[in-house]
Every structure is written in structure tokens, then in C-alpha cells.
Write a protein that holds these residues in place. Structure first.
Motif, PDB file in Angstrom:
ATOM      1  N   ASP A 106      54.985 -24.404  72.674  1.00  0.00           N
ATOM      2  CA  ASP A 106      54.223 -23.373  71.961  1.00  0.00           C
ATOM      3  C   ASP A 106      53.644 -23.932  70.671  1.00  0.00           C
ATOM      4  OD1 ASP A 106      54.941 -21.555  73.918  1.00  0.00           O
ATOM      5  OD2 ASP A 106      56.659 -20.785  72.780  1.00  0.00           O
ATOM      6  N   ALA A 107      54.484 -24.678  69.940  1.00  0.00           N
ATOM      7  CA  ALA A 107      54.040 -25.244  68.670  1.00  0.00           C
ATOM      8  C   ALA A 107      52.889 -26.224  68.893  1.00  0.00           C
ATOM      9  CB  ALA A 107      55.197 -25.940  67.964  1.00  0.00           C
ATOM     10  N   GLY A 108      52.949 -27.003  69.976  1.00  0.00           N
ATOM     11  CA  GLY A 108      51.864 -27.927  70.275  1.00  0.00           C
ATOM     12  C   GLY A 108      50.560 -27.199  70.551  1.00  0.00           C
ATOM     13  N   PHE A 109      50.654 -26.073  71.232  1.00  0.00           N
ATOM     14  CA  PHE A 109      49.462 -25.269  71.516  1.00  0.00           C
ATOM     15  C   PHE A 109      48.870 -24.711  70.226  1.00  0.00           C
ATOM     16  CE2 PHE A 109      47.623 -21.098  72.941  1.00  0.00           C
ATOM     17  CZ  PHE A 109      46.553 -21.628  73.644  1.00  0.00           C
ATOM     18  N   VAL A 110      49.738 -24.193  69.353  1.00  0.00           N
ATOM     19  CA  VAL A 110      49.268 -23.643  68.078  1.00  0.00           C
ATOM     20  C   VAL A 110      48.634 -24.740  67.230  1.00  0.00           C
ATOM     21  CG1 VAL A 110      49.996 -22.585  65.906  1.00  0.00           C
ATOM     22  CG2 VAL A 110      50.897 -21.729  68.079  1.00  0.00           C
TER      23      VAL A 110
END
Length: 395
Positions: A106-110
Motif C-alpha cells: 500500500d505504501a509503495g502505491f501511495v
């Protein structure tokens, strides 16, 4: 008004000028994500998984979760080590997961979403500085509608790298040498092609020193007074620029025990290296041995010719030296890598100065015609991106 207030007002003004470009960019990317969601649902796949949990994104999240040291040994003897992946994106993924409820994926997507907007703003800033606001808007929209533009929304490092590279180049163009060197160092921690940003900083700095000497010679022994500390800041920027890439490469060499060139051995385990384009040339030539593969070969030849033509156009239009050096190295490294030929389109994503000649042409067109062109290409790119990720996708 204090100096701090002046700077804040300047930033607000810069954001207002860039707002139409950023809104247009966000609209194009939203269209691409919508097309991907619909196509993936029709195929029974998860669009979010395609964006965050396949291909390189899995390697980045693996580094974020477990650190370095993981490798896969293939039956043919190749060794795929996660040391091939530079650390800045995994660090940010780990930070995002540590401070909030997000997973590493999720953090990579954000990070990619935020970085893609920062990249769009940086591209606008560079194009506006070199040309004007309308060219800046067109450059951002052209970057958004690239056929492989969907990668800008994936948990990959292309958007993060492009953001750092664009703002480093803007800092060079505006004489902010320490900022340019710092951003170049961060770009060097993001992808191996960070070398291109460092080279751009160095080339521009050396050219600036040469201009200073010519001016000093023309104006007498002492020359005109320079800005206090300008030379020192320029040198500091040059010293900072290579630290990211050099630091990581040397660390990999120390960790593997193979010395300063150990990172090249890691890349060799992925069958990747620099061969001057020989392997790519053979790959293209093989396409012409059968039909319909010959059509793909012809498309590749046309694509390479277009890249060369756009670069030559940039030279003829007298783009700043920093942009030409940066673009030339990005294109050279992408085309002359000895493996992963399907990755070359996305490896060229950071070469945004190639779009400036097209942006200038689009900016000269009537607004209605330019809008129609951008909208049509945006729809085509959205459909292609959805088809691409649900098919072979980026390796």
C-alpha cells in the motif's frame, strides 16, 4: 515582507501556475486507472494487485519487509538477487508502513501516486523555465498519455526517480546547486540510471565554471564580482550528486565481497549489463526472420528512429546542456542494456525532455485541436495500459 514570506508566496505562485497541468495529469491517470479496473474486472483479475503486487513491485516490498539478502537461483544457473534493486523506494515503503495502517505494498502505491504528481510538477517547472507555461502544460500531458504511462501509477520506482530527476534539473537550471546535488544523490539511491542526473549536474557545473572564466577574461584580470559563495555552492553540489549511487554500489560490493564492481556481478546474475546495444540489435533483427513478427521489428526500428529524431530536435532547439546530457544517458542506458527488451519503454519514461519538441509543436496548435489530440491519445493509452497489464505487462 520577510524572506520566508517571500519564498512562501513564490511557492504558492508556482503551484497556481502548475495547477492546470497537475489537474490535467491527474485526470489522465484517473482515466487510465478506471480503464484498468474495468478491464481487470472483466478478466477476473485485481487491478490493485497488478499495480502493487507483481513483477518488480514484489521485489521492492520484499526489500522493505525483510531487507537485503534474498535471492532466487534458477535452473539455468542465474541468480536473481534483491541487491539489484536500489533502496530509496523500499525505505519509503517501510516508513509508510511504520507510521500508518498501510502495508508495504500500500505504501509503495501511495509513494508512486504522490511521486507521479511531483514528477508532473517538476516536468512543468523545467518546461516552463526553458520555454513557457503553455509548453509546460503540454509536456506534462504528453508524459501522462505515453502508452506505458500506467507504470507511473504502479509501485515501481520510475515515478519517484523522474520526480527527483526533474527537480534536480530544475535546480540546475535555476542555479540552486546544493539542492541539485542533494536531489541527484537521492535519484542515485532510486535507480542505476541516477548516473544520468549526476552527469547532468556535473556537466552544467563545469560549463558554468567555464563561462565564469570567459567572462573574467573578457572583463579584465579580476572580472565581475560573482555572487558570494556561488563557486563553493556549485562545488558542493557536484560533490553531493554522486553520493547516493556510489554509496549503494560500494555497499553492495562490500556486502558481496566482490569489491567496487560487485554490483555489476549482481546485475550479471539477472543477465543484465551494458553491451552497447548489440543484444538489442540482434533482438530486433530476429524479428525480421518471420511474419508477423516483422511488423513488430519494423515498429521497433521506427521507435528508435523517433527517439533519435526527438533528441536531435532538442539539440537543434538548443535545450540546456543539463537536459541534453541527462536525456542522452537515459536513452543510451535504456537501449544499450543487454536484457529485458520488453522493459525498454518503461525505462525511457524518465527521459521526459524528449517530449519538449512535441510539446512546443502542440502548444502552437489551437486549443481545441490540442485538446482533441490529448483526449484521443489519453483514451488510447488508457485502453492500451489496461490491456498491457492484464497481459504480459512490464517485466
Amino acid at each position: 515582507m520577510t524572506d520566508l514570506e517571500t519564498r512562501a508566496a513564490g511557492r504558492r505562485g508556482a503551484l497556481r501556475r502548475a495547477a492546470p497541468a497537475l489537474l490535467g495529469y491527474a485526470a489522465v491517470r484517473a482515466l487510465g486507472l478506471l480503464a484498468l479496473a474495468l478491464w481487470s474486472a472483466a478478466c477476473g483479475k485485481s487491478a490493485y494487485t497488478l499495480l502493487t503486487a507483481r513483477w518488480d513491485s514484489l521485489w521492492y516490498t520484499g526489500v522493505a519487509e525483510l531487507g537485503y539478502g534474498y535471492e532466487v537461483r534458477l535452473p539455468d544457473g542465474d541468480v536473481h538477487s534483491n541487491l539489484a534493486f536500489f533502496p530509496l523506494l523500499p525505505w519509503l515503503e517501510r516508513l509508510g508502513a511504520a507510521v500508518g495502517p498501510l502495508s508495504h505494498a500500500d505504501a509503495g502505491f501511495v509513494v508512486s501516486l504522490v511521486a507521479s504528481l511531483a514528477a508532473a510538477w517538476g516536468i512543468f517547472a523545467v518546461a516552463e523555465h526553458v520555454y513557457d507555461r503553455r509548453v509546460g502544460l503540454c509536456a506534462v500531458l504528453l508524459w501522462a498519455v505515453l502508452p506505458v504511462g500506467v507504470v507511473q501509477s504502479m509501485a515501481y520506482s520510475e515515478s519517484l526517480f523522474t520526480a527527483l530527476a526533474a527537480w534536480s534539473l530544475y535546480a540546475v537550471l535555476t542555479g540552486r546547486w546544493v539542492a541539485a546535488g542533494t536531489l541527484a544523490a537521492l535519484a542515485g539511491l532510486t535507480r542505476p540510471v541516477g548516473l544520468a542526473v549526476t552527469a547532468a549536474v556535473w556537466a552544467a557545473a563545469v560549463a558554468a565554471f567555464a563561462r565564469d572564466r570567459r567572462r573574467a577574461g573578457a572583463d579584465g584580470a579580476h572580472g565581475p564580482p560573482s555572487a558570494p559563495g556561488e563557486s563553493a555552492r556549485r562545488v558542493l553540489g557536484m560533490l553531493l550528486a554522486p553520493l547516493g549511487a556510489a554509496g549503494y554500489v560500494l555497499w553492495v560490493g562490500h556486502r558481496t565481497g566482490d569489491g567496487p564492481l560487485g554490483y555489476l556481478d549482481v546485475q550479471a546474475g539477472w543477465r543484465n549489463g551494458f553491451d552497447g546495444g548489440a543484444a538489442f540489435a540482434r533482438f530486433v533483427a530476429e524479428k525480421f526472420t518471420s511474419f508477423p513478427a516483422a511488423l513488430a521489428g519494423a515498429a521497433l526500428v521506427v521507435g528508435v528512429a523517433l527517439l533519435v529524431r526527438l533528441y536531435v530536435a532538442g539539440v537543434r532547439q538548443r535545450q540546456p546542456l543539463a537536459l541534453l546530457v541527462y536525456t542522452g544517458i537515459v536513452v543510451l542506458l535504456a537501449l544499450c542494456a543487454s536484457s529485458y527488451f520488453g522493459s525498454k519503454p518503461r525505462l525511457l519514461l524518465p527521459a521526459f525532455p524528449l517530449l519538449l519538441p512535441l510539446a512546443r509543436a502542440l502548444a502552437r496548435a489551437r486549443t481545441s485541436r490540442a485538446a482533441a489530440v490529448v483526449c484521443g491519445v489519453a483514451v488510447a493509452a488508457a485502453v492500451y495500459g489496461a490491456f498491457w497489464l492484464n497481459g504480459s505487462g512490464p517485466p
